[in-house]
Write an enzyme that holds these catalytic residues in place. Sequence first.
Site, PDB file in Angstrom:
ATOM      1  CG  ASP A   1       1.040  49.285   2.433  1.00  0.00           C
ATOM      2  OD1 ASP A   1       2.279  49.288   2.234  1.00  0.00           O
ATOM      3  OD2 ASP A   1       0.207  49.313   1.510  1.00  0.00           O
ATOM      4  CD  GLU A   2       6.615  45.608   2.235  1.00  0.00           C
ATOM      5  OE1 GLU A   2       6.643  45.093   1.112  1.00  0.00           O
ATOM      6  OE2 GLU A   2       7.641  45.853   2.890  1.00  0.00           O
TER       7      GLU A   2
END
Length: 201
Positions: free
Chosen positions: A113-114
């Site tokens: 989720d970066e």
Amino acid sequence: MGLVAARQAAALRENGRLLAQNRRLTERLQHQAWHDELTGLANRAYLARRADEAIERYTTTGADTALLLLDLDGFKAVNDGLGHEVGDRLLCEIAARLTREAAGDTVCRLGGDEFVVLTERTAAHAAALADRLVRTVATPVAIDGHRAAVGASIGIAFVSDAPTSRADLLRRADAAMYAVKTTGKSNWRLSAPAPVLQQTR
């Protein structure tokens, strides 16, 4: 048309078909090499190339670049509570929102989720962009009757902050992002040193 001519025409058509097929395959492989399979965003390898190019331009022209490192707040709870399929669809929706807000800039998914936005515009643009990204990510997403809500913690590092390598640029943005995580989340912070800005959030 004689038999020989007909065979030659057929051979030419087949060669054309094979060339077109090979071209499509090459284009697909090139796209896969530079893009994230899930979201379609540029991937870590593409970011590496673009960041290195931006750093090189800064050393020759003085044109600054900002790297915004964005980590989703609360994504694990969504993924664990609603399932990985919902989590994947949420990531795709977030990717689409980032792309809309950062039109003209380079948007990448590092993994998980970066995400990263690389912008070669002004420091004021980077700050205003970070504000918009925090707001757009915080808007809940409706997926199959579920309400998925996450936030975004963003760290911003500038090439001009210090003598810079790509790894150092990411490290400084990462440190700023984690500082946001420890002081309330869903916000952004500049790495230090940085251009003087009035932070608006």
